[in-house]
Design an enzyme around this catalytic site. Structure first.
Site, PDB file in Angstrom:
ATOM      1  N   ARG A 292       0.580  14.575 -23.960  1.00  0.00           N
ATOM      2  CA  ARG A 292       0.215  13.711 -22.819  1.00  0.00           C
ATOM      3  C   ARG A 292      -0.258  12.345 -23.334  1.00  0.00           C
ATOM      4  O   ARG A 292       0.440  11.360 -23.272  1.00  0.00           O
ATOM      5  CB  ARG A 292      -0.871  14.386 -21.968  1.00  0.00           C
ATOM      6  N   ASP A 293      -1.445  12.281 -23.933  1.00  0.00           N
ATOM      7  CA  ASP A 293      -2.000  10.990 -24.360  1.00  0.00           C
ATOM      8  C   ASP A 293      -1.127  10.362 -25.442  1.00  0.00           C
ATOM      9  O   ASP A 293      -0.948   9.148 -25.505  1.00  0.00           O
ATOM     10  CB  ASP A 293      -3.425  11.208 -24.890  1.00  0.00           C
TER      11      ASP A 293
ATOM     12  N   HIS B 202     -13.413  13.478 -26.481  1.00  0.00           N
ATOM     13  CA  HIS B 202     -12.038  12.964 -26.585  1.00  0.00           C
ATOM     14  C   HIS B 202     -12.123  11.577 -27.219  1.00  0.00           C
ATOM     15  O   HIS B 202     -12.631  10.643 -26.596  1.00  0.00           O
ATOM     16  CB  HIS B 202     -11.440  12.902 -25.172  1.00  0.00           C
TER      17      HIS B 202
ATOM     18  N   HIS C 251     -10.625   8.241 -29.772  1.00  0.00           N
ATOM     19  CA  HIS C 251      -9.512   7.473 -30.339  1.00  0.00           C
ATOM     20  C   HIS C 251      -9.978   6.852 -31.656  1.00  0.00           C
ATOM     21  O   HIS C 251     -11.153   6.571 -31.843  1.00  0.00           O
ATOM     22  CB  HIS C 251      -9.045   6.400 -29.349  1.00  0.00           C
TER      23      HIS C 251
ATOM     24  N   CYS D 138      -4.020   4.709 -23.982  1.00  0.00           N
ATOM     25  CA  CYS D 138      -3.852   4.500 -22.543  1.00  0.00           C
ATOM     26  C   CYS D 138      -3.206   3.137 -22.327  1.00  0.00           C
ATOM     27  O   CYS D 138      -3.748   2.120 -22.738  1.00  0.00           O
ATOM     28  CB  CYS D 138      -5.218   4.559 -21.854  1.00  0.00           C
TER      29      CYS D 138
ATOM     30  N   ASN E  38      -5.125   8.555 -30.557  1.00  0.00           N
ATOM     31  CA  ASN E  38      -6.202   9.552 -30.606  1.00  0.00           C
ATOM     32  C   ASN E  38      -6.515   9.885 -32.058  1.00  0.00           C
ATOM     33  O   ASN E  38      -5.677   9.732 -32.943  1.00  0.00           O
ATOM     34  CB  ASN E  38      -5.758  10.860 -29.932  1.00  0.00           C
TER      35      ASN E  38
HETATM   36  N1  COA Z   1       2.360  11.645  -8.955  1.00  0.00           N
HETATM   37  C1  COA Z   1       3.574  11.131  -8.675  1.00  0.00           C
HETATM   38  N2  COA Z   1       3.761  10.134  -7.808  1.00  0.00           N
HETATM   39  C2  COA Z   1       2.677   9.641  -7.205  1.00  0.00           C
HETATM   40  C3  COA Z   1       1.396  10.120  -7.445  1.00  0.00           C
HETATM   41  C4  COA Z   1       1.259  11.159  -8.353  1.00  0.00           C
HETATM   42  N3  COA Z   1       0.066  11.663  -8.663  1.00  0.00           N
HETATM   43  N4  COA Z   1       0.522   9.429  -6.696  1.00  0.00           N
HETATM   44  C5  COA Z   1       1.217   8.537  -6.005  1.00  0.00           C
HETATM   45  N5  COA Z   1       2.528   8.657  -6.309  1.00  0.00           N
HETATM   46  C6  COA Z   1       3.644   7.850  -5.809  1.00  0.00           C
HETATM   47  C7  COA Z   1       3.628   7.712  -4.315  1.00  0.00           C
HETATM   48  O1  COA Z   1       4.336   8.774  -3.728  1.00  0.00           O
HETATM   49  C8  COA Z   1       4.311   6.382  -4.130  1.00  0.00           C
HETATM   50  O2  COA Z   1       5.690   6.584  -4.299  1.00  0.00           O
HETATM   51  P1  COA Z   1       6.772   5.644  -3.597  1.00  0.00           P
HETATM   52  O3  COA Z   1       6.543   4.253  -4.158  1.00  0.00           O
HETATM   53  O4  COA Z   1       8.067   6.234  -4.007  1.00  0.00           O
HETATM   54  O5  COA Z   1       6.455   5.727  -2.150  1.00  0.00           O
HETATM   55  C9  COA Z   1       3.828   5.574  -5.314  1.00  0.00           C
HETATM   56  O6  COA Z   1       3.443   6.537  -6.297  1.00  0.00           O
HETATM   57  C10 COA Z   1       2.655   4.676  -4.996  1.00  0.00           C
HETATM   58  O7  COA Z   1       1.668   5.456  -4.317  1.00  0.00           O
HETATM   59  P2  COA Z   1       0.198   4.930  -4.092  1.00  0.00           P
HETATM   60  O8  COA Z   1      -0.580   5.971  -3.415  1.00  0.00           O
HETATM   61  O9  COA Z   1       0.263   3.549  -3.462  1.00  0.00           O
HETATM   62  O10 COA Z   1      -0.314   4.868  -5.552  1.00  0.00           O
HETATM   63  P3  COA Z   1      -0.694   3.597  -6.389  1.00  0.00           P
HETATM   64  O11 COA Z   1       0.477   2.739  -6.602  1.00  0.00           O
HETATM   65  O12 COA Z   1      -1.923   2.990  -5.824  1.00  0.00           O
HETATM   66  O13 COA Z   1      -1.031   4.327  -7.775  1.00  0.00           O
HETATM   67  C11 COA Z   1      -1.828   6.151  -9.011  1.00  0.00           C
HETATM   68  C12 COA Z   1      -2.116   5.190  -7.901  1.00  0.00           C
HETATM   69  C13 COA Z   1      -3.108   6.884  -9.333  1.00  0.00           C
HETATM   70  C14 COA Z   1      -0.782   7.152  -8.560  1.00  0.00           C
HETATM   71  C15 COA Z   1      -1.279   5.371 -10.215  1.00  0.00           C
HETATM   72  O14 COA Z   1      -2.136   4.298 -10.505  1.00  0.00           O
HETATM   73  C16 COA Z   1      -1.141   6.250 -11.425  1.00  0.00           C
HETATM   74  O15 COA Z   1      -0.222   7.043 -11.529  1.00  0.00           O
HETATM   75  N6  COA Z   1      -2.052   6.132 -12.408  1.00  0.00           N
HETATM   76  C17 COA Z   1      -2.100   6.999 -13.552  1.00  0.00           C
HETATM   77  C18 COA Z   1      -2.259   6.189 -14.752  1.00  0.00           C
HETATM   78  C19 COA Z   1      -2.279   7.064 -15.976  1.00  0.00           C
HETATM   79  O16 COA Z   1      -1.631   8.084 -16.105  1.00  0.00           O
HETATM   80  N7  COA Z   1      -3.027   6.559 -16.954  1.00  0.00           N
HETATM   81  C20 COA Z   1      -3.097   7.136 -18.254  1.00  0.00           C
HETATM   82  C21 COA Z   1      -3.868   8.396 -18.315  1.00  0.00           C
HETATM   83  S1  COA Z   1      -5.611   8.162 -18.184  1.00  0.00           S
HETATM   84 ZN    ZN Z   2      -7.238   9.060 -24.569  1.00  0.00          ZN
END
Ligand code: COA
Ligand code: ZN
Length: 298
Positions: A11-12, A204, A206, A237, A246
């Site tokens: 994942r990370d 956790h 890095h 990240c 990490n």
């Molecule tokens: N898994 C898959 N798709 C997701 C989702 C999830 N958990 N959450 C939202 N989506 C999709 C929505 O369905 C939407 O899809 P569409 O554009 O096809 O309609 C799109 O993402 C945007 O949805 P929204 O609710 O507006 O989300 P956002 O754009 O505000 O994003 C997160 C919020 C949390 C989903 C996004 O910032 C994210 O994925 N962050 C994770 C970052 C990450 O993994 N960081 C590293 C690890 S710490």
């Molecule tokens: Zn990390």
């Protein structure tokens, strides 16, 4: 004495790698980590695929690794939608991520911390029985935008999160790698003192500034017995500018074995796996033990 290692490279470690790693290859890395003795593995995340394209195949990775005996596969989720998708894909162990810092939470999950904590509360209330839950507190020490975190603020946010449910595992995450051993000791000790059982703690870290192992040691001294690490020192990240990999699992295993602490991991097999990971196109590997054990040129 024993230390539990949680392998987070799938994942990370994989998430910042640009070129797509084929699903079968991801599954084969997980199988190799399992064969090396690692039983808890973070196999991916259910996040917006536009945010982290590399991990868009996590449902399939779960399916392709489900047969591994005794594998405890955990997946990262950032919101209620991620929880729903993870459960639909058969995940049994969820890692919900919230940042301690406002700026990183907004950059990472596009919500303020308050909204994330509220959404987490709703998730906890609706979680089906038998699903394990972990809470990752990202930027628990340092924020890429706001710098060193105020410990009282961090503890306060943790208290409010744990009020929803105390019997979870909490990952204290040094997302940027800018924590120092005194800082790690201080927060870890404060957490253990304020919240013993049923809350369980994981560090956790890095290795961005070369303090990865020193910080693991500080957490160990404070009483933490479980550690995230990534084979090959992969990781970072994408929403924490400047953060690198990490702490390498092989480095942590080497240190613990030298200290007489058991990990259940076959170091030689792990180093072979780390070498394979370091050779992935687009990977930026770290750690020291891989090179030391392969003649200084690994
Ligand atoms: N898994 C898959 N798709 C997701 C989702 C999830 N958990 N959450 C939202 N989506 C999709 C929505 O369905 C939407 O899809 P569409 O554009 O096809 O309609 C799109 O993402 C945007 O949805 P929204 O609710 O507006 O989300 P956002 O754009 O505000 O994003 C997160 C919020 C949390 C989903 C996004 O910032 C994210 O994925 N962050 C994770 C970052 C990450 O993994 N960081 C590293 C690890 S710490
Ligand atoms: Zn990390």
């Amino acid at each position: 004495m024993k230390a539990a290692l949680i392998e987070v490279a799938p994942r990370d470690g994989f998430q910042p790698i640009g070129p797509f790693i084929p699903t079968e290859e991801k599954a084969s890395f997980i199988a190799a980590a399992h064969a090396a003795g690692l039983r808890r593995i973070e196999v991916g995340s259910f996040v917006n695929p536009a945010a982290i394209p590399q991990l868009r195949d996590t449902a399939e990775v779960l399916r392709q690794t489900a047969h591994l005996d005794g594998l405890d596969a955990q997946v990262l989720v950032p919101n209620a939608r991620g929880v729903a998708l993870a459960l639909e894909a058969g995940a049994r162990h969820l890692v919900y991520v919230i940042s301690a810092s406002e700026a990183h939470n907004r950059a990472n999950v596009r919500r303020d911390v308050e909204t994330s904590i509220r959404e987490y509360g709703d998730v906890v209330a609706g979680l089906p029985p038998g699903i394990r839950l972990r809470l990752n507190l990202a930027t628990a020490f340092d924020c890429p935008f706001d710098g060193r975190m105020d410990q009282a603020l961090v503890l306060d946010r943790l208290e409010r999160i744990l009020a929803h449910r105390p019997d979870v595992e909490v990952g204290l995450c040094d997302t940027t790698g800018r924590a120092d051993p005194e800082h790690v000791f201080s927060l870890a000790a404060a957490c253990l003192e304020r919240r013993g059982a049923p809350t369980r703690w994981v560090f956790h870290g890095h290795d961005t500034y070369g303090l990865g192992l020193a910080n693991v040691m500080a957490a160990w001294r404070a009483g933490i017995r479980a550690f995230d690490a990534a084979f090959g020192g992969l990781g970072g990240c994408p929403f924490a500018p400047g953060a690198t990999g990490n702490t390498a699992t092989e480095d942590v295993v080497w240190m613990f074995h030298r200290m007489g602490v058991e990990t259940g991991v076959d170091l030689e097999a792990l180093v072979r796996l780390a070498g394979r990971a370091a050779a992935l196109p687009g990977a930026s590997a770290g750690g020291r033990v891989r090179a030391a054990m392969t003649g200084g040129c690994g």
